[in-house]
Motif scaffolding. Structure first.
Motif, short mmCIF file in Angstrom:
data_model
loop_
_atom_site.label_atom_id
_atom_site.label_comp_id
_atom_site.label_asym_id
_atom_site.label_seq_id
_atom_site.Cartn_x
_atom_site.Cartn_y
_atom_site.Cartn_z
N LEU A 61 80.32 -87.60 34.55
CA LEU A 61 80.58 -88.99 34.75
C LEU A 61 79.82 -89.58 35.60
O LEU A 61 78.97 -90.56 35.96
N GLY A 62 79.65 -88.83 36.97
CA GLY A 62 78.72 -89.08 38.05
C GLY A 62 77.34 -88.90 37.62
O GLY A 62 76.37 -89.90 37.77
N VAL A 63 77.02 -88.01 36.80
CA VAL A 63 75.60 -87.83 36.53
C VAL A 63 75.12 -89.04 35.55
O VAL A 63 73.94 -89.60 35.71
N THR A 64 76.02 -89.32 34.54
CA THR A 64 75.65 -90.45 33.68
C THR A 64 75.61 -91.81 34.47
O THR A 64 74.55 -92.48 34.20
N LEU A 65 76.41 -92.09 35.35
CA LEU A 65 76.27 -93.22 36.12
C LEU A 65 74.90 -93.48 36.91
O LEU A 65 74.18 -94.41 37.29
N PHE A 66 74.40 -92.22 37.47
CA PHE A 66 73.04 -91.97 37.94
C PHE A 66 72.01 -92.40 37.17
O PHE A 66 71.22 -93.40 37.43
N LEU A 67 72.08 -92.09 35.84
CA LEU A 67 71.21 -92.44 34.80
C LEU A 67 71.13 -93.78 34.33
O LEU A 67 70.19 -94.30 34.31
N ALA A 93 67.70 -90.50 38.88
CA ALA A 93 68.66 -89.70 38.55
C ALA A 93 69.28 -88.82 39.52
O ALA A 93 68.72 -88.85 40.78
N ASP A 94 70.45 -88.05 39.53
CA ASP A 94 70.67 -86.93 40.37
C ASP A 94 69.57 -85.97 40.40
O ASP A 94 68.83 -85.84 39.54
N PRO A 95 69.31 -85.09 41.48
CA PRO A 95 68.37 -84.15 41.61
C PRO A 95 68.27 -83.22 40.34
O PRO A 95 67.10 -83.36 39.77
N PHE A 96 69.21 -82.70 39.66
CA PHE A 96 68.95 -81.61 38.52
C PHE A 96 68.32 -82.67 37.53
O PHE A 96 67.43 -82.05 36.77
N ASN A 97 68.64 -83.73 37.39
CA ASN A 97 68.44 -84.47 36.10
C ASN A 97 67.04 -85.00 36.29
O ASN A 97 66.30 -85.72 35.35
N MET A 100 77.33 -74.72 30.17
CA MET A 100 76.28 -74.75 29.56
C MET A 100 76.09 -75.52 28.18
O MET A 100 75.21 -76.45 27.94
N ALA A 101 77.30 -75.31 27.32
CA ALA A 101 77.36 -75.95 26.12
C ALA A 101 77.64 -77.37 26.21
O ALA A 101 77.50 -78.05 25.53
N ALA A 102 78.59 -77.63 27.19
CA ALA A 102 79.37 -78.93 27.17
C ALA A 102 78.74 -79.97 28.07
O ALA A 102 78.79 -81.21 27.70
N GLY A 103 77.85 -79.44 28.86
CA GLY A 103 77.33 -80.53 29.93
C GLY A 103 76.57 -81.62 29.21
O GLY A 103 76.60 -82.72 29.55
N GLY A 104 75.58 -81.13 28.63
CA GLY A 104 74.75 -82.02 28.07
C GLY A 104 75.39 -83.01 27.01
O GLY A 104 75.22 -84.23 27.18
N PRO A 105 76.15 -82.64 25.89
CA PRO A 105 76.88 -83.49 25.09
C PRO A 105 77.61 -84.35 25.95
O PRO A 105 78.01 -85.46 25.14
N ILE A 106 78.25 -83.82 27.02
CA ILE A 106 79.34 -85.07 27.88
C ILE A 106 78.36 -86.00 28.47
O ILE A 106 78.82 -87.23 28.26
N ILE A 107 76.96 -85.77 28.90
CA ILE A 107 76.16 -86.96 29.20
C ILE A 107 75.72 -87.85 28.33
O ILE A 107 76.09 -88.99 28.32
N ASP A 108 75.63 -87.26 27.09
CA ASP A 108 75.26 -87.96 25.77
C ASP A 108 76.60 -88.92 25.42
O ASP A 108 76.53 -90.10 25.16
N MET A 109 77.78 -88.51 25.78
CA MET A 109 79.00 -89.17 25.11
C MET A 109 79.04 -90.34 26.15
O MET A 109 79.51 -91.36 25.70
N TYR A 110 79.15 -89.92 27.53
CA TYR A 110 79.36 -91.28 28.79
C TYR A 110 78.30 -92.08 28.37
O TYR A 110 78.40 -93.35 28.68
N THR A 111 77.12 -91.72 28.14
CA THR A 111 76.03 -92.64 28.11
C THR A 111 76.25 -93.66 26.87
O THR A 111 75.96 -94.82 26.85
N TYR A 112 76.86 -92.93 25.68
CA TYR A 112 77.32 -94.07 24.58
C TYR A 112 78.24 -95.01 25.11
O TYR A 112 78.15 -95.95 24.57
N LEU A 113 79.36 -94.32 25.65
CA LEU A 113 80.44 -95.04 26.10
C LEU A 113 80.19 -96.11 26.85
O LEU A 113 80.83 -97.31 26.80
N LEU A 114 79.22 -96.01 28.05
CA LEU A 114 79.03 -96.84 29.34
C LEU A 114 77.82 -97.31 29.04
O LEU A 114 77.51 -98.28 30.12
N GLY A 115 76.92 -97.37 28.25
CA GLY A 115 75.65 -97.95 28.19
C GLY A 115 75.49 -99.19 28.39
O GLY A 115 74.75 -99.98 28.85
#
Length: 202
Positions: free
Chosen positions: A13-19, A25-29, A74-89
């Protein structure tokens, strides 16, 4: 595993808010954004691919760090970002007033740091990107907070060279998340231990 997934949802959620705040973005992103310029995939899928490569490296370097939860991250991180982006965009975006976006970035730092420490303290496995700092901290016998700051700065430098978005939010994250994580780590440990103790008593 439930604790790990909860921490993962909080952290991303924090990562997505940065984006969405569009102040960097946060450093890794920042690294992911840079790499994503050279792939046909979404940001989330590129994120998952990079995490997979980190896991492959650790399998050769020290596989004791790889647990079931690492694969979940590894498997869930990316899709979670996509999900939050869709919901909060539609609620958070780069058109908002700068002071509001700065507040969002500051909140994102704290959310990301807390979620990350919950994942680490779950002892079910740590996300591949967070494992980089964890492994270096363990091997060099240095405090996690300062090591995390150094790793984040390296992520930013590499990402910017590849074309990732760099901004004031990135600077805030690079120097605040590691420090905040150092504070949250013992707190998260207490919370996780209490949850596990309560579950065992039931």
């Amino acid at each position: 595993m439930a604790i790990l997934i909860t921490g993962l949802l909080i952290a991303h959620l924090g990562v997505t808010l940065f984006l969405l705040a569009n102040l960097g973005a946060d450093p890794f992103n920042v690294l992911i954004q840079g790499l994503n310029r050279f792939t046909p995939f979404s940001h989330g899928i590129t994120h998952a691919c990079v995490c997979f490569l980190i896991i492959v490296f650790l399998l050769f370097a020290d596989r004791s760090y790889i647990k079931a939860g690492t694969l979940v991250c590894m498997a869930a991180g990316g899709p979670i970002i996509d999900m939050y982006t869709y919901l909060l965009g539609g609620l958070v975006n780069g058109d908002m007033y700068l002071p509001v976006r700065l507040l969002i970035v500051a909140a994102a730092c704290m959310i990301l740091a807390f979620g990350m420490t919950v994942v680490i303290q779950s002892d079910a496995g740590t996300g591949p990107n967070d494992l980089v700092a964890v492994v270096i901290s363990d091997k060099c016998r240095k405090k996690f907070g300062p090591v995390r700051v150094i790793v984040d700065v390296l992520f930013v430098l590499t990402g910017v060279l590849l074309g990732g978005v760099f901004g004031i939010g990135t600077l805030i994250c690079a120097f605040l998340v590691g420090t905040a994580a150092g504070y949250f780590m013992p707190l998260s440990r207490q919370i996780v231990e209490q949850i596990l103790q309560t579950a065992a008593e039931r």
